[in-house]
Design an enzyme around this catalytic site. Sequence first.
Site, mmCIF file in Angstrom:
data_model
loop_
_atom_site.group_PDB
_atom_site.id
_atom_site.type_symbol
_atom_site.label_atom_id
_atom_site.label_comp_id
_atom_site.label_asym_id
_atom_site.label_seq_id
_atom_site.Cartn_x
_atom_site.Cartn_y
_atom_site.Cartn_z
ATOM 1 N N ARG A 252 19.725 -35.123 41.885
ATOM 2 C CA ARG A 252 18.426 -34.466 41.991
ATOM 3 C C ARG A 252 17.645 -34.684 40.699
ATOM 4 O O ARG A 252 18.218 -34.732 39.610
ATOM 5 C CB ARG A 252 18.584 -32.958 42.198
ATOM 6 N N HIS B 90 13.692 -41.848 46.099
ATOM 7 C CA HIS B 90 14.548 -40.862 46.771
ATOM 8 C C HIS B 90 14.986 -41.387 48.149
ATOM 9 O O HIS B 90 14.780 -40.734 49.169
ATOM 10 C CB HIS B 90 13.847 -39.507 46.901
HETATM 11 P P1 NDP Z 1 29.215 -31.521 47.188
HETATM 12 O O1 NDP Z 1 28.841 -30.101 47.276
HETATM 13 O O2 NDP Z 1 30.207 -32.069 48.155
HETATM 14 O O3 NDP Z 1 29.766 -31.830 45.723
HETATM 15 C C1 NDP Z 1 29.180 -31.307 44.570
HETATM 16 C C2 NDP Z 1 30.039 -31.675 43.382
HETATM 17 O O4 NDP Z 1 29.344 -31.270 42.189
HETATM 18 C C3 NDP Z 1 31.394 -30.944 43.380
HETATM 19 O O5 NDP Z 1 32.400 -31.803 42.909
HETATM 20 C C4 NDP Z 1 31.166 -29.817 42.383
HETATM 21 O O6 NDP Z 1 32.324 -29.368 41.701
HETATM 22 C C5 NDP Z 1 30.236 -30.491 41.395
HETATM 23 N N1 NDP Z 1 29.496 -29.492 40.624
HETATM 24 C C6 NDP Z 1 28.648 -28.540 41.076
HETATM 25 N N2 NDP Z 1 28.207 -27.760 40.053
HETATM 26 C C7 NDP Z 1 28.805 -28.227 38.949
HETATM 27 C C8 NDP Z 1 28.793 -27.844 37.595
HETATM 28 N N3 NDP Z 1 28.071 -26.808 37.166
HETATM 29 N N4 NDP Z 1 29.545 -28.538 36.712
HETATM 30 C C9 NDP Z 1 30.309 -29.593 37.137
HETATM 31 N N5 NDP Z 1 30.370 -30.005 38.418
HETATM 32 C C10 NDP Z 1 29.631 -29.339 39.311
HETATM 33 O O7 NDP Z 1 27.864 -32.349 47.257
HETATM 34 P P2 NDP Z 1 27.621 -33.837 47.790
HETATM 35 O O8 NDP Z 1 28.576 -34.727 47.115
HETATM 36 O O9 NDP Z 1 27.556 -33.844 49.265
HETATM 37 O O10 NDP Z 1 26.128 -34.079 47.269
HETATM 38 C C11 NDP Z 1 25.804 -33.978 45.903
HETATM 39 C C12 NDP Z 1 24.300 -33.941 45.730
HETATM 40 O O11 NDP Z 1 23.743 -35.226 45.971
HETATM 41 C C13 NDP Z 1 23.521 -33.041 46.686
HETATM 42 O O12 NDP Z 1 23.587 -31.697 46.290
HETATM 43 C C14 NDP Z 1 22.127 -33.598 46.599
HETATM 44 O O13 NDP Z 1 21.409 -32.948 45.569
HETATM 45 C C15 NDP Z 1 22.342 -35.052 46.213
HETATM 46 N N6 NDP Z 1 21.925 -35.961 47.285
HETATM 47 C C16 NDP Z 1 20.970 -36.900 47.014
HETATM 48 C C17 NDP Z 1 20.574 -37.774 47.984
HETATM 49 C C18 NDP Z 1 19.589 -38.844 47.699
HETATM 50 O O14 NDP Z 1 19.096 -39.485 48.630
HETATM 51 N N7 NDP Z 1 19.272 -39.133 46.455
HETATM 52 C C19 NDP Z 1 21.145 -37.720 49.344
HETATM 53 C C20 NDP Z 1 22.155 -36.716 49.505
HETATM 54 C C21 NDP Z 1 22.513 -35.870 48.508
HETATM 55 P P3 NDP Z 1 33.571 -28.735 42.496
HETATM 56 O O15 NDP Z 1 34.238 -29.908 43.148
HETATM 57 O O16 NDP Z 1 34.405 -28.146 41.434
HETATM 58 O O17 NDP Z 1 33.009 -27.770 43.483
HETATM 59 C C1 OXD Z 2 19.689 -34.857 50.702
HETATM 60 C C2 OXD Z 2 18.666 -35.802 50.265
HETATM 61 O O1 OXD Z 2 19.916 -33.851 50.030
HETATM 62 O O2 OXD Z 2 18.309 -36.704 51.058
HETATM 63 O O3 OXD Z 2 20.309 -35.104 51.753
HETATM 64 O O4 OXD Z 2 18.210 -35.713 49.127
#
Ligand code: NDP
Ligand code: OXD
Length: 315
Positions: free
Chosen positions: A228, A276
């Site tokens: 993000r 994005h």
């Molecule tokens: P998940 O919820 O599956 O994974 C999130 C990961 O981030 C987990 O490993 C979590 O740790 C870690 N995390 C969260 N907070 C912290 C912190 N404070 N410190 C360290 N690690 C942290 O999410 P996804 O993998 O499905 O997606 C990740 C992000 O990708 C989404 O939230 C979205 O913002 C972004 N995204 C972007 C897209 C794009 O087109 N650019 C498309 C889709 C998603 P833990 O394992 O310990 O819980």
């Molecule tokens: C998502 C994105 O969060 O597309 O899925 O950014």
Amino acid sequence: MSLLVAIRGWTPDEWVERFRRLMPGRLVFDARHPFDPGAVTHAAVWKPEPGLLAGLPNLRAVFNLGAGVDALLADPTLPRVPIARIVDPDLTARMTEWVVMNVLMYHRQVHAHAENQRRAVWGTLPQPAAKDVSIGIMGLGVLGRAAAEALMALGFHVRGWSRSPHEIDGVECFAGAFGLGPFLGRTDILVVLLPLTPDTRGILNKALLDRMRRKNHMGGPVLINGGRGGLQVEADILAALDHGTLAAASLDVFETEPLPAMSPLWAHPKVIVTPHCAADSDPDALARVITEAIKREESGGGIASETLVDRRTGY
Ligand code: NDP
Ligand code: OXD
């Protein structure tokens, strides 16, 4: 049972049509037109108008049309019903492609070769093996793990950082504030797949970039952010690129989207901007996933645990 579709920023008409096709015989309301709030039991949303969901007395669950729920959770009036986010193999595969494409581009020094080509120079460059390059993935969730697997299959040394400790075969795992320094200190290419939460906002700042390993064949550390825009401090990234603390950056997400025409990121020679779209997925596939999730909830199966959002952690 009836569904409210509330979408801002994308074309809602097509989504309403999709859900009507997939749920024949049910009421599917479009939030832009008058509807009976009391009739709505489920909502499929992307960045809905703040306050809209609070006005639905019989709402049972909210289905976010993306993986990241930061925009949805930013609404302080959001009702206390379960929230589901997208976990979909198609979306995951596309993000993995975007990450691998960028990592390989820097590792194989595409820019330097292109510059040589422009000048008709037959210049060979020192090229380390993938195993000697360390990729650090911030976020070991659905997307981070898939990227880790793909990069390991190519032979890279993969490290990961998350909020809670993990053990993943072949990945050197770090967690929390204590783990961040050691994680960054031996990372050549930083891949960011974190959610935007109060804890992660602005994490990609000068202090973090200063902690990354400097010496590598790419002329310094590289940042790849597909998470993000709110994670990054763009002024710090630009300063690090100009100062040489950072060799290059690939950014799919931005503090303000669309990226303003005046942003220096557009024309920066060391930056790759994508709009994005890293995980732009097949909307029909996403609508089918949401439809199945709604049917499961209706029939008493609840929300699948891997898609259920934890409001305390914000993801
Ligand atoms: P998940 O919820 O599956 O994974 C999130 C990961 O981030 C987990 O490993 C979590 O740790 C870690 N995390 C969260 N907070 C912290 C912190 N404070 N410190 C360290 N690690 C942290 O999410 P996804 O993998 O499905 O997606 C990740 C992000 O990708 C989404 O939230 C979205 O913002 C972004 N995204 C972007 C897209 C794009 O087109 N650019 C498309 C889709 C998603 P833990 O394992 O310990 O819980
Ligand atoms: C998502 C994105 O969060 O597309 O899925 O950014």
